[in-house]
Structure formats: C-alpha cells, structure tokens
Design a protein around this motif. Structure first.
Motif, PDB file in Angstrom:
ATOM      1  N   SER A  25       0.843  -1.188   0.000  1.00  0.00           N
ATOM      2  CA  SER A  25       0.000   0.000   0.000  1.00  0.00           C
ATOM      3  C   SER A  25       0.880   1.241   0.000  1.00  0.00           C
ATOM      4  CB  SER A  25      -0.904   0.000   1.239  1.00  0.00           C
ATOM      5  OG  SER A  25      -1.586   1.215   1.379  1.00  0.00           O
ATOM      6  N   THR A  26       0.437   2.262  -0.717  1.00  0.00           N
ATOM      7  CA  THR A  26       1.229   3.494  -0.797  1.00  0.00           C
ATOM      8  C   THR A  26       0.514   4.681  -0.176  1.00  0.00           C
ATOM      9  OG1 THR A  26       0.331   3.966  -2.998  1.00  0.00           O
ATOM     10  CG2 THR A  26       2.408   2.730  -2.892  1.00  0.00           C
ATOM     11  N   ALA A  27      -0.697   4.465   0.359  1.00  0.00           N
ATOM     12  CA  ALA A  27      -1.447   5.541   1.005  1.00  0.00           C
ATOM     13  C   ALA A  27      -2.443   4.922   1.980  1.00  0.00           C
ATOM     14  CB  ALA A  27      -2.175   6.399  -0.036  1.00  0.00           C
ATOM     15  N   CYS A  28      -2.856   5.697   2.941  1.00  0.00           N
ATOM     16  CA  CYS A  28      -3.851   5.217   3.900  1.00  0.00           C
ATOM     17  C   CYS A  28      -5.170   4.969   3.168  1.00  0.00           C
ATOM     18  CB  CYS A  28      -4.063   6.248   4.999  1.00  0.00           C
ATOM     19  SG  CYS A  28      -2.588   6.583   5.987  1.00  0.00           S
ATOM     20  N   HIS A  29      -5.677   3.752   3.247  1.00  0.00           N
ATOM     21  CA  HIS A  29      -6.944   3.440   2.585  1.00  0.00           C
ATOM     22  C   HIS A  29      -7.463   2.083   3.043  1.00  0.00           C
ATOM     23  CE1 HIS A  29      -4.354   0.956   0.010  1.00  0.00           C
ATOM     24  NE2 HIS A  29      -5.456   0.387  -0.487  1.00  0.00           N
ATOM     25  N   LEU A  30      -8.731   1.855   2.751  1.00  0.00           N
ATOM     26  CA  LEU A  30      -9.349   0.544   2.913  1.00  0.00           C
ATOM     27  C   LEU A  30      -9.491  -0.081   1.539  1.00  0.00           C
ATOM     28  CD1 LEU A  30     -11.078  -1.691   4.345  1.00  0.00           C
ATOM     29  CD2 LEU A  30     -13.066  -0.247   3.850  1.00  0.00           C
ATOM     30  N   HIS A  31      -8.960  -1.292   1.380  1.00  0.00           N
ATOM     31  CA  HIS A  31      -9.265  -2.098   0.200  1.00  0.00           C
ATOM     32  C   HIS A  31     -10.408  -3.022   0.606  1.00  0.00           C
ATOM     33  CE1 HIS A  31      -8.587  -4.610  -3.407  1.00  0.00           C
ATOM     34  NE2 HIS A  31      -8.849  -5.624  -2.586  1.00  0.00           N
ATOM     35  N   PHE A  32     -11.576  -2.818  -0.021  1.00  0.00           N
ATOM     36  CA  PHE A  32     -12.779  -3.554   0.359  1.00  0.00           C
ATOM     37  C   PHE A  32     -13.174  -4.507  -0.762  1.00  0.00           C
ATOM     38  CE2 PHE A  32     -17.411  -4.106   0.483  1.00  0.00           C
ATOM     39  CZ  PHE A  32     -17.596  -4.499   1.798  1.00  0.00           C
ATOM     40  N   GLU A  33     -13.374  -5.782  -0.405  1.00  0.00           N
ATOM     41  CA  GLU A  33     -13.806  -6.779  -1.376  1.00  0.00           C
ATOM     42  C   GLU A  33     -15.153  -7.350  -0.974  1.00  0.00           C
ATOM     43  OE1 GLU A  33     -10.841  -9.770  -2.066  1.00  0.00           O
ATOM     44  OE2 GLU A  33      -9.302  -8.306  -2.651  1.00  0.00           O
ATOM     45  N   LEU A  34     -15.976  -7.611  -1.994  1.00  0.00           N
ATOM     46  CA  LEU A  34     -17.291  -8.218  -1.812  1.00  0.00           C
ATOM     47  C   LEU A  34     -17.319  -9.494  -2.649  1.00  0.00           C
ATOM     48  CD1 LEU A  34     -20.288  -8.203  -0.945  1.00  0.00           C
ATOM     49  CD2 LEU A  34     -20.734  -6.713  -2.912  1.00  0.00           C
ATOM     50  N   TRP A  35     -17.548 -10.619  -1.978  1.00  0.00           N
ATOM     51  CA  TRP A  35     -17.528 -11.917  -2.643  1.00  0.00           C
ATOM     52  C   TRP A  35     -18.897 -12.580  -2.565  1.00  0.00           C
ATOM     53  CZ3 TRP A  35     -13.244 -14.841  -4.674  1.00  0.00           C
ATOM     54  CH2 TRP A  35     -12.044 -14.112  -4.734  1.00  0.00           C
ATOM     55  N   SER A  36     -19.294 -13.194  -3.667  1.00  0.00           N
ATOM     56  CA  SER A  36     -20.474 -14.034  -3.686  1.00  0.00           C
ATOM     57  C   SER A  36     -20.006 -15.465  -3.522  1.00  0.00           C
ATOM     58  CB  SER A  36     -21.236 -13.882  -5.008  1.00  0.00           C
ATOM     59  OG  SER A  36     -22.328 -14.762  -5.062  1.00  0.00           O
ATOM     60  N   GLY A  37     -20.327 -16.062  -2.398  1.00  0.00           N
ATOM     61  CA  GLY A  37     -19.804 -17.385  -2.100  1.00  0.00           C
ATOM     62  C   GLY A  37     -18.505 -17.284  -1.329  1.00  0.00           C
ATOM     63  N   PRO A  38     -17.855 -18.397  -1.066  1.00  0.00           N
ATOM     64  CA  PRO A  38     -16.669 -18.416  -0.206  1.00  0.00           C
ATOM     65  C   PRO A  38     -15.530 -17.554  -0.731  1.00  0.00           C
ATOM     66  CG  PRO A  38     -17.510 -20.638  -0.544  1.00  0.00           C
ATOM     67  CD  PRO A  38     -18.248 -19.756  -1.503  1.00  0.00           C
ATOM     68  N   TRP A  39     -14.961 -16.769   0.149  1.00  0.00           N
ATOM     69  CA  TRP A  39     -13.811 -15.938  -0.182  1.00  0.00           C
ATOM     70  C   TRP A  39     -12.614 -16.835  -0.504  1.00  0.00           C
ATOM     71  CZ3 TRP A  39      -9.064 -14.883   2.347  1.00  0.00           C
ATOM     72  CH2 TRP A  39      -8.393 -13.740   1.905  1.00  0.00           C
ATOM     73  N   TRP A  40     -12.055 -16.687  -1.696  1.00  0.00           N
ATOM     74  CA  TRP A  40     -10.901 -17.478  -2.133  1.00  0.00           C
ATOM     75  C   TRP A  40     -11.168 -18.982  -2.047  1.00  0.00           C
ATOM     76  CZ3 TRP A  40      -7.664 -15.197  -5.046  1.00  0.00           C
ATOM     77  CH2 TRP A  40      -7.221 -13.900  -4.809  1.00  0.00           C
ATOM     78  N   GLY A  41     -12.423 -19.411  -2.184  1.00  0.00           N
ATOM     79  CA  GLY A  41     -12.673 -20.848  -2.087  1.00  0.00           C
ATOM     80  C   GLY A  41     -13.867 -21.280  -2.904  1.00  0.00           C
TER      81      GLY A  41
END
Length: 252
Positions: free
Chosen positions: A219-235
C-alpha cells in the motif's frame, strides 16, 4: 398516546443484525382488557411483513413487539417501516401477512428507517481514481475497491456476521474477512493499521468496530481495500464490484 394505547419505539433507525432490533414497547391504559394486534408495515407499498396477535392485553401490562429484520426468512428492502397498533374490533386482521390490506387506520403508528448495511468507514473518505477501481489495474487483477481515508479512521462491519479470517499478509497487510449474516456474501477489509481486535470465529454486529484504516502491506497511502464476494472468499466464490454497493451505503 391515542385512546387506550401507549407505545414507545426503541430507535428511529435500525440496521439488520445490528446491536438492537426494531422494538416497540406498548400497552393498554384504562380499566378493561382489550384485543390488540400489531402489524409491521413496509411504508412504500403498505405490505404487512410481520404480525403480533391479535390477543388480549391487560391494562398497564407492558408488551413488546420485536422484529429481527427478516421477512419470510429474507432480509427485506431498505426503507421506511412502521408498527401499526390496532385495538378492539379493529384488531381482527383483514388480510394475511404479505398482503396490502385495506382497513381502518391504526389506533397508533410508530415508524423507523431500516437498513441492511452501513458504510464501513466512519469518517471523511474518497473513492480515488481509476487505479483504485475493481477489475484489471496496471496488468493485475484488482478484486476490490479502494476507499481513501486518513490512517486511524474507524472501520466498522458493513453487515454483521462471523469472522472467518483475521490475519496479516505481505500484500493485504492486516486484514479481516467476515461471512455476512443473511446472505451468501463475504466481505474483506484490507490494509488495516493493526490486527483487527475481533478474533476468528467471533460474531460481530452491523456497525461494530473491526479496526482502523491503515497503510500496511502493499500500500502506498492510507486506505481501505474492500472486497465483496459471492460465495466463499478465495474458495469457490467470485468477487463482485463493490463500488455500487459502497456508494449506496454511503448515501444513507
């Protein structure tokens, strides 16, 4: 107060799976028991989404109608809802739950706003530029939306659920993943300032503090990286562009 009825609403704004449900405390004044019914009504179209009674209420005995935010086993649409209280002959329902009954006005009504999510950043923020968007970014896949905010800005759960990951990683920094209550969606919050205080397996509520905006990992700046997944995250699940959802929650 109207006639023999008194009522008090617990809150004027309620979030699904939040720290408190929609709750109406009500009772009957006077000297005689009265037939009472409470309908929870969606104001937009007048549909009845839940009902308590009809039954007989004794004078000056407190009663409670408490709604968990589900209608027919599902989370209903955001919007304005109200508790309608009927007494006496009007307590006999003219239609079933789910219908839009035409009937005499309620003896008493109390309305509130219902929301299924909250915006996760509790402070000033910005959605950045093209590089912060979901999709291919600089030859790499970007599975979420970056939301810029000052380091230390509180982060809360957009919706309650169960923490399935609380970890640190070279790219994501400190991050936490929550399996959302009431749907098959999962949320990932990345680059937190420090490890989230909620342990894996813990139950969190909508709007509960889960950490602070940071600049950890790749990361190069203060921030939130937000992810929205349908079904299992990474699975076996798939990422969804969260920007339209974030904007909608932000407007509210």
């Amino acid at each position: 107060m109207r006639g023999p009825l008194v009522a008090q609403l617990s809150a004027r704004a309620v979030h699904f799976d939040g720290p408190r449900p929609a709750r109406l405390l009500y009772g009957v004044a006077g000297t005689a028991a009265v037939a009472v019914r409470v309908d929870l009504v969606r104001v937009r179209d007048g549909a009845v989404v839940a009902r308590w009674g009809p039954d007989t209420a004794a004078p000056y005995v407190p009663r409670t109608a408490s709604w968990n935010g589900l209608a027919g086993g599902r989370v209903p649409a955001d919007g304005r809802y109200r508790f309608d209280v009927f007494a006496g002959a009007a307590a006999t329902p003219s239609a079933s739950v789910g219908a839009r009954p035409a009937q005499a006005p309620a003896a008493l009504s109390q309305s509130f706003d219902f929301r299924g999510h909250v915006f996760p950043i509790r402070g000033r923020h910005d959605y950045g530029v093209a590089v912060n968007r979901f999709g291919p970014v600089s030859g790499r896949g970007h599975r979420g939306q970056d939301v810029l905010a000052a380091c230390g800005t509180p982060l809360v759960a957009a919706r309650g659920g169960r923490v399935i990951v609380n970890a640190s990683q070279s790219a994501a920094g400190h991050y936490v993943v929550i399996d959302e209550t009431g749907s098959r969606h999962q949320h990932a919050y990345m680059h937190l300032r420090e490890r989230s205080p909620v342990p894996e397996g813990a139950r969190v509520r909508t709007g509960q503090l889960i950490g602070h905006v940071g600049n950890t990992g790749n990361s190069t700046a203060c921030h939130l990286h937000f992810e929205l997944w349908s079904g299992p995250w990474w699975g076996g699940g798939r990422p969804i562009d969260p920007l339209p959802f974030l904007r909608a929650w932000d407007r509210r």
